[in-house]
Structures are given as C-alpha cells and as structure tokens.
Design an enzyme around this catalytic site. Sequence first.
Site, mmCIF file in Angstrom:
data_model
loop_
_atom_site.group_PDB
_atom_site.id
_atom_site.type_symbol
_atom_site.label_atom_id
_atom_site.label_comp_id
_atom_site.label_asym_id
_atom_site.label_seq_id
_atom_site.Cartn_x
_atom_site.Cartn_y
_atom_site.Cartn_z
ATOM 1 N N ILE A 174 0.852 -1.187 0.000
ATOM 2 C CA ILE A 174 0.000 0.000 0.000
ATOM 3 C C ILE A 174 0.886 1.234 0.000
ATOM 4 O O ILE A 174 1.736 1.398 0.883
ATOM 5 C CB ILE A 174 -0.910 0.048 1.243
ATOM 6 C CG1 ILE A 174 -1.691 -1.264 1.408
ATOM 7 C CG2 ILE A 174 -1.870 1.233 1.163
ATOM 8 C CD1 ILE A 174 -2.451 -1.358 2.719
ATOM 9 N N THR A 175 0.708 2.122 -0.965
ATOM 10 C CA THR A 175 1.463 3.374 -0.963
ATOM 11 C C THR A 175 0.737 4.400 -0.092
ATOM 12 O O THR A 175 -0.479 4.408 0.010
ATOM 13 C CB THR A 175 1.651 3.927 -2.386
ATOM 14 O OG1 THR A 175 0.389 4.329 -2.926
ATOM 15 C CG2 THR A 175 2.284 2.883 -3.307
ATOM 16 N N GLY A 176 1.523 5.264 0.540
ATOM 17 C CA GLY A 176 0.933 6.284 1.403
ATOM 18 C C GLY A 176 0.179 5.695 2.579
ATOM 19 O O GLY A 176 -0.885 6.186 2.957
ATOM 20 N N ALA A 177 0.746 4.651 3.191
ATOM 21 C CA ALA A 177 0.026 3.887 4.210
ATOM 22 C C ALA A 177 0.221 4.404 5.621
ATOM 23 O O ALA A 177 -0.282 3.793 6.570
ATOM 24 C CB ALA A 177 0.450 2.417 4.142
ATOM 25 N N ASN A 178 0.910 5.519 5.793
ATOM 26 C CA ASN A 178 1.154 6.001 7.150
ATOM 27 C C ASN A 178 0.115 7.026 7.608
ATOM 28 O O ASN A 178 0.165 7.508 8.743
ATOM 29 C CB ASN A 178 2.549 6.626 7.268
ATOM 30 C CG ASN A 178 2.689 7.876 6.409
ATOM 31 O OD1 ASN A 178 2.763 7.757 5.198
ATOM 32 N ND2 ASN A 178 2.730 9.044 7.016
ATOM 33 N N GLY A 223 -4.188 8.791 6.768
ATOM 34 C CA GLY A 223 -5.416 8.872 6.013
ATOM 35 C C GLY A 223 -6.007 7.547 5.589
ATOM 36 O O GLY A 223 -6.033 6.570 6.337
ATOM 37 N N TYR A 235 -5.312 18.472 -9.963
ATOM 38 C CA TYR A 235 -5.695 17.276 -9.207
ATOM 39 C C TYR A 235 -6.659 16.423 -10.023
ATOM 40 O O TYR A 235 -6.494 15.199 -10.127
ATOM 41 C CB TYR A 235 -6.341 17.683 -7.886
ATOM 42 C CG TYR A 235 -6.683 16.523 -6.982
ATOM 43 C CD1 TYR A 235 -5.695 15.893 -6.231
ATOM 44 C CD2 TYR A 235 -7.988 16.047 -6.876
ATOM 45 C CE1 TYR A 235 -5.995 14.832 -5.394
ATOM 46 C CE2 TYR A 235 -8.301 14.988 -6.043
ATOM 47 C CZ TYR A 235 -7.299 14.383 -5.307
ATOM 48 O OH TYR A 235 -7.603 13.318 -4.495
#
Length: 288
Positions: free
Chosen positions: A8-12, A14, A168
């Site tokens: 999972i990317t950006g799992a730290n 949100g 975005y």
Amino acid sequence: MKEKTILITGANDGIGRATAERLAARGAHLVLACRDEGKAQRTALKIMEATGNHNIDTLPLDLSSFASIRAAADEFLAEHPKLDVLINNAGVYTDRRELTKDGYELQFGVNYLGHFLLTMSLLPALRCCRLCSRVINVSSALHKKGTLDFESLAGDNPPRAYHGGRAYAQSKLANVLFTMELDRRYGAELTTNCLHPGLVGTRLANKKSGALTSTVWSMYKPFAHTPERGADTSVYLAISPEVDDVSGRYFDENQCLQKPSALARNEQLARRLWEYSEAAVGEFLLRE
C-alpha cells in the site's frame, strides 16, 4: 488473507493507514510504502499493537522520484517472490505549481506517473500470482472534471496559470485511464480496478495548499467521511471474492460499479497516456 502480500502506498496516514489497519486485522502480510520511513515504521508498530499482526514491513518510497521508485521496486522484488495486491493509494494536492525531482508537474507526477512506474516495475511479482493478483488505483469522482493537457505536464512548458483543483482532477483522470489500459494490456494475467473513496476528511488539502484552502478544508473536514469509511472500497477490492473476475472498472464509495467520464473511457487517449508515460519513465523500466 494470511498468505496474501499487499503493498500500500501512502500507508502512514489517512485512507492508506485505515486500509492497512483493516487488512492487517485480517492477517495479511503488509508492506507499507511511504516517503517518510520513520513515520511508516511508527505506523507499522501501532498497527501491530492494535491487530496482533506482526507481519508488517516498511519500504521507503518517494513517488516524486523515479530513482526512488526504481530502488523501492528492486528492494521489494529482492525480498518478495510475489505480490498479491498492489494498492496505489498515495496522493498529493497543492495550490502552487511544483515539480517532481524528474521535472513533472507534482500532482500528475505523484498521483499518477509515479504509480505507473511502480506498477510496471512490480509486474514480475504481480504476474507470479497469475490470474489472482489485483491492482487497485485510488482515483476520485473529480476525474470527471479532468482533462489531459500533455503540453503542460513537464516543467519546461508550464501553463499560463496554475489551478490546483484542475491539476488534481487531471491526475485522477490519468488514474482511471491507466486502469482501463492496464486491463487491456494485462487483463489475462491480473485484475485492475479504480475507485472513488468518497469525500474523506484526510489531511490531503492541509499539507501543501495555501492558507485559504487549508482553512476552508479544515472547517469542512468534520462533515466528510472518516478515513475508515473512505477505506471501504479499497478493502473490498482487495479481498472480496465478488470481484475475482472483475477488471477495468470504476467503483464508488459504496462499492457499486459506476461509469467513469467519457474521457476516461476513451481508448485512444488511454493509449496516448500510456505511451507518454513509458517515454517519461523509460530509462527506469525493466525490459522484458
């Protein structure tokens, strides 16, 4: 899920963190791929404590750097023979035009192009789980407001005026187009789907946006979905047997199939984006 490896990317933080917590509770082997390895390691420890699942690794990954992505993929491939699920979750929003380390508009570079390179670099591990691996791209309903301006994606030809919301939306349109084209090219070997997580009260619009955007978003966040609710569709697409044979589709926050925008269904545009992306990351791609 105990024998499944999920990156999972950006799992730290949100939605990514909420997704990781729920998959860890089901016993999956998780790899938390994050830019700040210290934060990733602290998150891993907290998830271990909360779930009792100690099969959680971290992987340093800066999606704004092709070299970092290539290094992360090489490290993963050296240590893991297979990848069952790849969740391309990490994202960035900014009001000001910024560039990645390789000279691409930051939102396009991180939200889409970095994930394109990561996915393509991890194909050897994904293809080891022939017919059962899954790629999940976190997009947004805002893709419907997006267009692709190929001339302004690199730093040497900026637009006359930068609009963070349009940038975005462009990056999220690219996520959907990538999903559709990845399915057309590799659908015989893996499934790939994308999703809108709903309007979720994360810190996305607080990190790099201006004071006005950050203030307005902070006021609105209490009325948005929680990250736990926002993780529902990512978790569903990662584990549900209902989507074993579903690929190249777009799901909403209620795990329902939806039709993406007309541009997102344009095969010619998807092929052009793929070719553009291959050229952009070319020297960092593995050659078959």
